[in-house]
Design an enzyme around this catalytic site. Structure first.
Site, PDB file in Angstrom:
ATOM      1  N   LYS A  22       0.832  -1.213   0.000  1.00  0.00           N
ATOM      2  CA  LYS A  22       0.000   0.000   0.000  1.00  0.00           C
ATOM      3  C   LYS A  22       0.860   1.254   0.000  1.00  0.00           C
ATOM      4  O   LYS A  22       0.606   2.209  -0.749  1.00  0.00           O
ATOM      5  CB  LYS A  22      -0.911   0.004   1.231  1.00  0.00           C
ATOM      6  CG  LYS A  22      -1.680   1.304   1.441  1.00  0.00           C
ATOM      7  CD  LYS A  22      -2.469   1.297   2.727  1.00  0.00           C
ATOM      8  CE  LYS A  22      -1.643   1.708   3.921  1.00  0.00           C
ATOM      9  NZ  LYS A  22      -1.646   3.163   4.154  1.00  0.00           N
ATOM     10  N   ASN A  23       1.890   1.270   0.837  1.00  0.00           N
ATOM     11  CA  ASN A  23       2.707   2.473   0.990  1.00  0.00           C
ATOM     12  C   ASN A  23       3.576   2.750  -0.229  1.00  0.00           C
ATOM     13  O   ASN A  23       4.158   3.831  -0.337  1.00  0.00           O
ATOM     14  CB  ASN A  23       3.570   2.376   2.246  1.00  0.00           C
ATOM     15  CG  ASN A  23       2.752   2.500   3.519  1.00  0.00           C
ATOM     16  OD1 ASN A  23       1.613   2.958   3.494  1.00  0.00           O
ATOM     17  ND2 ASN A  23       3.326   2.076   4.634  1.00  0.00           N
ATOM     18  N   CYS A 117      -4.654   8.561   9.995  1.00  0.00           N
ATOM     19  CA  CYS A 117      -4.656   7.961  11.333  1.00  0.00           C
ATOM     20  C   CYS A 117      -4.229   8.976  12.387  1.00  0.00           C
ATOM     21  O   CYS A 117      -3.341   9.794  12.162  1.00  0.00           O
ATOM     22  CB  CYS A 117      -3.692   6.775  11.376  1.00  0.00           C
ATOM     23  SG  CYS A 117      -4.291   5.318  10.517  1.00  0.00           S
ATOM     24  N   ARG A 122       2.152  15.007  12.219  1.00  0.00           N
ATOM     25  CA  ARG A 122       3.002  14.762  11.058  1.00  0.00           C
ATOM     26  C   ARG A 122       2.935  16.008  10.180  1.00  0.00           C
ATOM     27  O   ARG A 122       2.193  16.063   9.208  1.00  0.00           O
ATOM     28  CB  ARG A 122       2.526  13.502  10.313  1.00  0.00           C
ATOM     29  CG  ARG A 122       2.726  12.247  11.141  1.00  0.00           C
ATOM     30  CD  ARG A 122       2.402  10.992  10.381  1.00  0.00           C
ATOM     31  NE  ARG A 122       0.971  10.741  10.322  1.00  0.00           N
ATOM     32  CZ  ARG A 122       0.427   9.696   9.722  1.00  0.00           C
ATOM     33  NH1 ARG A 122       1.184   8.809   9.127  1.00  0.00           N
ATOM     34  NH2 ARG A 122      -0.883   9.520   9.707  1.00  0.00           N
ATOM     35  N   ASP A 307       5.658   1.214  11.639  1.00  0.00           N
ATOM     36  CA  ASP A 307       4.433   0.519  11.253  1.00  0.00           C
ATOM     37  C   ASP A 307       4.375  -0.925  11.746  1.00  0.00           C
ATOM     38  O   ASP A 307       3.353  -1.593  11.574  1.00  0.00           O
ATOM     39  CB  ASP A 307       4.267   0.532   9.724  1.00  0.00           C
ATOM     40  CG  ASP A 307       3.696   1.846   9.218  1.00  0.00           C
ATOM     41  OD1 ASP A 307       3.331   2.697  10.050  1.00  0.00           O
ATOM     42  OD2 ASP A 307       3.606   2.019   7.987  1.00  0.00           O
ATOM     43  N   ARG A 399      -8.220  -0.254   5.344  1.00  0.00           N
ATOM     44  CA  ARG A 399      -7.365   0.724   4.680  1.00  0.00           C
ATOM     45  C   ARG A 399      -6.033   0.101   4.256  1.00  0.00           C
ATOM     46  O   ARG A 399      -5.406   0.570   3.315  1.00  0.00           O
ATOM     47  CB  ARG A 399      -7.073   1.919   5.597  1.00  0.00           C
ATOM     48  CG  ARG A 399      -8.264   2.821   5.867  1.00  0.00           C
ATOM     49  CD  ARG A 399      -7.822   4.045   6.667  1.00  0.00           C
ATOM     50  NE  ARG A 399      -6.672   4.661   6.051  1.00  0.00           N
ATOM     51  CZ  ARG A 399      -5.575   5.050   6.703  1.00  0.00           C
ATOM     52  NH1 ARG A 399      -5.490   4.878   8.008  1.00  0.00           N
ATOM     53  NH2 ARG A 399      -4.577   5.609   6.061  1.00  0.00           N
TER      54      ARG A 399
END
Length: 420
Positions: A22-23, A117, A122, A307, A399
């Site tokens: 995903k990232n 999230c 950030r 993560d 997600r």
């Protein structure tokens, strides 16, 4: 709202095919805005975040078509809008990545400040400072970043004050169409950055320093179409490795890339799992001695990823002894601790560190997910716990994890989604 019901205590045995990352997929999709030619991305996971990104890109003029095998055809012949609205951007932080490509191609962009999230602050200041160094004029007004570059972006030397994956991706995708050479110092080195560079180079970009913290980009007048396969998801790989270890199971992670997960597998191995790199993937199994407590500190790549912090904490909660888990990336990423405590975990948080004293058994309980990785840590804990665990607010899971329940059930887990 959906929940996941887990009846724990079953060792997981079998094969799990690792999905595309995903990232990596999200910035790759954004990069297709840089050309008016079609780009084909394969091995894209079927996730809520991918759907959100698709909706965002369609709002900018992208024609996006999807095939059942995870291949996306993305074509943006014209940018029809340079505004990324709050209603979409608030759902996913990666939406901010359209700022660089829109500014590079159209010389203007209006992008909502991002959401996502709730795992800590950030800030986007590194993105803004880098683009300003390239000649952009950026104001924040009404919750939006309004950027213009009337003369186009210019190459610059940018020393990022903090290692930031998102800022590195945004500045890279802006620099490839800038006039002149851009040097990014203190750039992020994650495999997802390297994957983005591979696509950009396939599209005609000239980038030096792949895999290092110093990237040199020689800007081009235009980029062309290309085809690219998304790399395997290293966080999913690590998550299912923990699933094997925490349940005393034996799982082959088919298609996993050993090179990208060395820092993840190292503490899992020290904790007592046997890890074998095979031609078809990575095999993870727990030896008979149980789980040992090991200390872990999150760091930018090539260190242990933030993560994976919640997942390793779940594993340490049933260890023999104690473990100190230190979070250095996000200041508010221990929200899963009280939920693990509801299951009997013994965890004490002191600032940026959590002391985990292993317990013989976790007990099933109703728990609530607070973010993407925290939610999967509760699923992992439930797989090892006695009795029944119900994980609520699992939209976070959707997600970032493709077919999570199906993959677990295929390895013998007693897991079901409850729709309410």
């Amino acid at each position: 709202m959906d929940s996941i019901l887990i009846r724990g205590g079953k060792p997981l045995n079998g094969t799990i095919t690792i999905s595309g990352a995903k990232n990596a997929a999200l910035p790759l999709m954004v990069a297709t805005l840089l050309t008016d030619e079609p780009v084909i991305l394969s091995n894209v996971p079927d996730l809520m975040d991918i759907a959100t990104m698709t909706a965002l890109l369609r709002g900018h003029g992208t024609v996006a078509t999807h095939q059942a095998d995870g291949t996306w055809h993305l074509h943006t012949p014209d940018i029809t809008s340079t505004t990324a609205h709050y209603d979409i951007v608030r759902k996913m932080r990666a939406s901010v990545l359209v700022l660089g490509p829109l500014l590079a191609r159209e010389r203007q962009a209006t992008v909502s400040l991002p959401g996502g999230c709730a795992i800590g602050t950030r800030p986007v200041n590194i993105h803004i400072e880098g683009l300003a160094a390239m000649g952009a004029q950026i104001e924040i007004e009404g919750g939006y970043m309004k950027a213009v570059a009337p003369q186009g972006l210019k190459g610059a030397k940018i020393n990022m004050s903090t290692v930031s994956v998102g800022a590195t991706e945004n500045l890279l995708t802006a620099a490839v169409l800038a006039d002149g050479t851009t040097v990014l110092e203190n750039a992020a080195r994650e495999p997802e950055i390297a994957d983005l560079i591979d696509l950009l180079v396939a599209m005609g970009a000239e980038i030096e320093g792949r895999g290092t913290d110093r990237l040199t980009v020689h800007g081009k007048d235009r980029l062309h179409g290309a085809s690219h396969r998304v790399l395997p998801d290293r966080i999913e790989t690590g998550t299912f490795a923990v699933a094997a270890a925490i349940t005393g199971g034996d799982i082959l992670l088919a298609g996993a890339d050993p090179e990208t997960v060395e820092a993840i597998m190292e503490p899992i191995s020290r904790a007592g799992a046997t890890i074998d790199n095979l031609p078809e993937g990575i095999r993870v199994r727990r030896n008979g001695a149980g789980i040992l407590g090991v200390d872990v500190m999150t760091q930018p790549y090539p260190g242990f990823p933030t993560d994976m912090q919640a997942q390793i904490m779940a594993l340490m909660s049933i260890s023999h002894g104690a473990a100190m888990i230190t979070e250095t990336i996000f200041e508010n990423r221990f929200m899963h601790v009280p939920e693990l405590g509801r299951m009997g975990a013994n965890i004490n948080v002191h600032g940026g560190s959590a002391l985990v004293r292993g317990v013989p058994k976790l007990k099933g309980a109703p728990v609530m997910a607070t973010d993407l990785r925290a939610s999967v840590s509760l699923v992992l804990a439930g797989l090892a716990a006695e009795g029944e665990t119900r994980v609520n607010r699992v939209y976070h899971l959707d997600r970032g994890y493709e077919r999570l329940e199906a993959k677990l059930v295929a390895c013998g887990a007693d897991v079901e989604r409850v729709r309410e």
